[in-house]
Design a protein around this motif. Structure first.
Motif, PDB file in Angstrom:
ATOM      1  N   ALA A 214       0.831  -1.202   0.000  1.00  0.00           N
ATOM      2  CA  ALA A 214       0.000   0.000   0.000  1.00  0.00           C
ATOM      3  C   ALA A 214       0.869   1.256   0.000  1.00  0.00           C
ATOM      4  O   ALA A 214       0.603   2.200  -0.746  1.00  0.00           O
ATOM      5  N   LEU A 215       1.933   1.263   0.805  1.00  0.00           N
ATOM      6  CA  LEU A 215       2.805   2.435   0.853  1.00  0.00           C
ATOM      7  C   LEU A 215       3.483   2.650  -0.492  1.00  0.00           C
ATOM      8  O   LEU A 215       3.578   3.781  -0.987  1.00  0.00           O
TER       9      LEU A 215
ATOM     10  N   GLN B 211       2.283   1.814  -3.318  1.00  0.00           N
ATOM     11  CA  GLN B 211       1.267   2.324  -4.240  1.00  0.00           C
ATOM     12  C   GLN B 211       0.969   3.801  -3.980  1.00  0.00           C
ATOM     13  O   GLN B 211       0.646   4.549  -4.903  1.00  0.00           O
ATOM     14  N   ILE B 212       1.056   4.220  -2.714  1.00  0.00           N
ATOM     15  CA  ILE B 212       0.850   5.646  -2.422  1.00  0.00           C
ATOM     16  C   ILE B 212       1.939   6.473  -3.104  1.00  0.00           C
ATOM     17  O   ILE B 212       1.656   7.466  -3.771  1.00  0.00           O
TER      18      ILE B 212
ATOM     19  N   TRP C  51       3.758   5.622  -5.638  1.00  0.00           N
ATOM     20  CA  TRP C  51       3.517   5.542  -7.071  1.00  0.00           C
ATOM     21  C   TRP C  51       2.380   6.490  -7.474  1.00  0.00           C
ATOM     22  O   TRP C  51       2.473   7.225  -8.454  1.00  0.00           O
TER      23      TRP C  51
ATOM     24  N   ARG D 131       0.054  11.089 -10.133  1.00  0.00           N
ATOM     25  CA  ARG D 131      -1.028  12.070 -10.177  1.00  0.00           C
ATOM     26  C   ARG D 131      -0.560  13.507 -10.002  1.00  0.00           C
ATOM     27  O   ARG D 131      -1.203  14.420 -10.515  1.00  0.00           O
ATOM     28  N   ALA D 132       0.495  13.711  -9.215  1.00  0.00           N
ATOM     29  CA  ALA D 132       0.884  15.094  -8.922  1.00  0.00           C
ATOM     30  C   ALA D 132       1.658  15.675 -10.099  1.00  0.00           C
ATOM     31  O   ALA D 132       2.877  15.842 -10.055  1.00  0.00           O
ATOM     32  N   ASN D 133       0.929  15.983 -11.177  1.00  0.00           N
ATOM     33  CA  ASN D 133       1.556  16.377 -12.444  1.00  0.00           C
ATOM     34  C   ASN D 133       2.521  17.542 -12.317  1.00  0.00           C
ATOM     35  O   ASN D 133       3.586  17.547 -12.906  1.00  0.00           O
ATOM     36  N   ASN D 134       2.129  18.561 -11.545  1.00  0.00           N
ATOM     37  CA  ASN D 134       2.935  19.782 -11.491  1.00  0.00           C
ATOM     38  C   ASN D 134       4.305  19.501 -10.898  1.00  0.00           C
ATOM     39  O   ASN D 134       5.293  20.109 -11.272  1.00  0.00           O
TER      40      ASN D 134
ATOM     41  N   LEU E 283       4.443  -1.353  -8.892  1.00  0.00           N
ATOM     42  CA  LEU E 283       4.411  -2.622  -8.162  1.00  0.00           C
ATOM     43  C   LEU E 283       5.259  -3.658  -8.876  1.00  0.00           C
ATOM     44  O   LEU E 283       5.922  -4.490  -8.251  1.00  0.00           O
TER      45      LEU E 283
END
Lengths: 318, 286
Positions: free
Chosen positions: A115-116, A118-119, A121, A126-129, A236
């Motif tokens: 899970a960590l 994946q976070i 990742w 997602r954080a494009n900027n 993963l």
């Protein structure tokens, strides 16, 4: 012991001679890659092999180090500060991950690390900027340690080899130290270790932090080598590949993960030039290794060697 | 207002889909003590199989059943031929399911190519239901209905039948269950393939909302993991509550904070693992 020393000298000489023998840049870079993934697998193996804690989030340390390094360098910091802070930050995250993951053991530990991972990742993706999202982000240039240019393939190979050798030496000392013994004790007999007055949690957490540290060093080498980082490098699948290297080579040994890294990196690069079914092959290797070779190649070969020696001896005696 | 109502409905419908995905996963996890990391692959396989059956002229509901049975069969084979051989080696089993998930993902890419396959909802369910000035997508309501029916059926199975009692016994105390003569290893196959069947059904039912595309497995597996960790492995009620909780978190997370959606999803999971490792309704520590 002397025989071991001779073997060590031979291996070192062979490793130093690699750029003289392999002049083709592609194959020399492959050798550098093997060293980087070897270090990553050896660092993971501190947890998996010696600590008995199977982590499926080790690639996150590639990401944490690489992205931090990219951001710092882009913000105008010099290479040395960038490298130190990137590794320190990634290791610190590792220390936090360790606190979370060690709440559980066995499958729970595995799932928390997954899970960590994946976070990390997901943030990269997602954080494009910040991270450039799926497209990834470039690292401006390799550093020049002590003024030496390491941009060419042979120079980079030697640079990687030095880091790799230092890391391996420290990890070797570590697993042979009282701490290494305590870690293996905590793996095999946590209850007895507790009864003997050892703080099992602390031992395992320190192993997690050390594993994260050397994983972060491998991550720094990764971003120096590729000059680029994207979420694909920390998926993963990458974590699973690293774990496979450790298990395939033999998680109970120091050198096993390196053998695993050699095999997986070669197979991956060679096979993917012929067929693009690498993932199927990876999955198949995974299944076959776990079903038929659960202890890995190095212990398996060692067992064969011992048996062969014993047989040779008895024959001579007869 | 329309935004909130539609998002709420989407969340509930997605929660229903997640229940189909994760209920069997949770039961198998509770009983066999392993998270089946190929479960996302089973879901994706169901989506592709369903889309294929429809594309060769099959009825949508035939496709749903066909995908469910097909994936269920694969589940039986996987459990019998591979997992069974590693009985007792929990770690090995988990890693094998991971290996199989790579194989499934890659074979799907080979067979169905990298382009997404769309599967339209059956034509009779396409016109929206209008109620009090709002338009509700009919198909999503039907999916929700199916999920509720499955939930009820699973409840009856688990709570009112002999088979269910045996499964519950196995979840609670496997050694004891074996000791009193319950064929636990047969239950493994039953529960595991039931989970695969539900994932296959869910895959086809979800395809009109999500499409079938490479990476669907990697998108769905973490959701199933989160549901089970939140709800507790082996608990049907936990899977039910967890599915809808995750449905809401996921939908509203994506709609309101797209950059942080992943974080919003995994944070509760980490918190639950840290503070209540057995899950909200769990009996077994994971």
């Amino acid at each position: 012991m002397t025989r071991r020393l001779v073997a060590l000298v031979l291996v070192a000489a062979a490793l130093l001679a690699v750029p003289l023998v392999i002049t083709n840049e592609f194959y020399l870079n492959l050798a550098s890659q093997i060293l980087i993934y070897g270090l990553l697998a050896v660092s993971l193996n501190l947890l998996v092999g010696y600590g008995g804690m199977v982590s499926l989030g080790h690639a996150s340390f590639i990401g944490l180090t690489s992205y931090t390094a990219v951001l710092l360098l882009n913000a105008g910091f010099d290479q040395l500060t960038t490298a130190l802070v990137a590794v320190a930050f990634s290791t610190l995250c590792g220390a936090l991950f360790g606190v979370l993951a060690l709440r559980a053991s066995g499958i729970g530990f595995l799932m928390i690390t997954l899970a960590l991972g994946q976070i990390v990742w997901g943030i990269a993706y997602r954080a494009n900027n910040l991270t450039g999202g799926d497209n990834g982000i470039r690292f401006a240039a390799r550093p020049q340690p002590f003024g030496v240019d390491i941009s060419s393939a042979p120079h980079f190979y030697y640079f990687t080899l030095i880091v790799f050798a230092v890391a391996l030496f420290f990890i070797w000392r570590l697993v042979r130290s009282p701490f290494g013994a305590a870690l293996q004790g905590a793996r095999d007999q946590p209850r007895r270790m507790r009864m003997l007055g050892h703080n099992v949690w602390l031992i395992q957490w320190l192993a997690f932090v050390l594993s994260a540290f050397w994983g972060s060093v491998a991550g720094l080498l990764y971003v120096y080598y590729n000059l680029f980082i994207s979420p694909h490098a920390i998926s993963l699948q990458q974590s699973a590949e690293t774990l496979l290297m450790a298990i395939l080579g033999g998680a109970s040994t120091l050198t096993g993960p390196i053998v695993g890294a050699i095999i997986i990196t070669l197979v991956k690069n060679v096979v993917s030039t012929y067929i693009d079914r690498w993932n199927s092959l990876l999955g198949a290797i995974f299944v076959i290794v776990i079903m038929f070779m659960p202890f890995g190649i190095v212990p398996g070969l060692r067992q064969l060697w011992v048996r062969w020696r014993r047989r040779a001896k008895t024959e001579r005696a007869v | 207002m329309q935004f909130w109502i539609i998002q709420t409905l989407n969340s509930v419908a997605f929660g229903g889909l997640l229940f189909l995905l994760s209920s069997g996963f949770s039961l198998a996890f509770g009983l066999m003590r392993i998270p089946n990391l190929a479960h996302g692959g089973f879901f994706m396989l169901g989506a592709y199989l369903g889309a294929t059956i429809v594309s060769v002229g099959g009825n949508f509901w035939v496709a749903v059943l066909g995908a469910g049975l097909g994936v269920g069969l694969i589940g039986i084979l996987f459990e019998r031929l591979i997992l069974r051989r590693l009985a007792g080696n929990v770690q090995g089993q988990v890693l094998v399911t991971l290996g199989v998930s790579f194989i499934i993902a890659d074979l799907c890419l080979m067979i169905w190519t990298g382009d997404p396959w769309t599967l339209p909802a059956p034509s009779e369910l396409r016109p929206p239901i209008r109620l009090g000035g709002f338009a509700f997508p009919t198909f999503r309501l039907v999916v929700l209905g199916i999920a509720l029916v499955v939930a009820a059926a699973l409840y009856v199975l688990m709570d009112r039948t002999r088979l269910g009692a045996m499964i519950r016994a196995g979840v609670d105390d496997m050694e004891m269950a074996r000791g009193v003569g319950i064929p636990v290893s047969l239950l493994f196959t039953v529960v595991f393939s039931l989970g695969a069947l539900l994932a296959g059904l869910g895959g086809t039912l979800g395809a009109p909302m999500l499409n079938a595309y490479p990476g669907l497995d990697a998108d769905m597996l973490p959701l199933a993991l989160i549901v089970v960790i939140l709800g507790g492995a082996g608990s049907l009620l936990g899977a039910f509550v967890g599915s809808f909780a995750v449905g809401f978190l996921y939908n509203f997370g994506i709609a309101l904070f797209p950059d942080l959606a992943y974080f919003i999803l995994f944070l509760p999971m980490v918190l639950v693992l840290v503070f209540r490792p057995q899950g909200l309704f769990g009996r077994v520590a994971s």
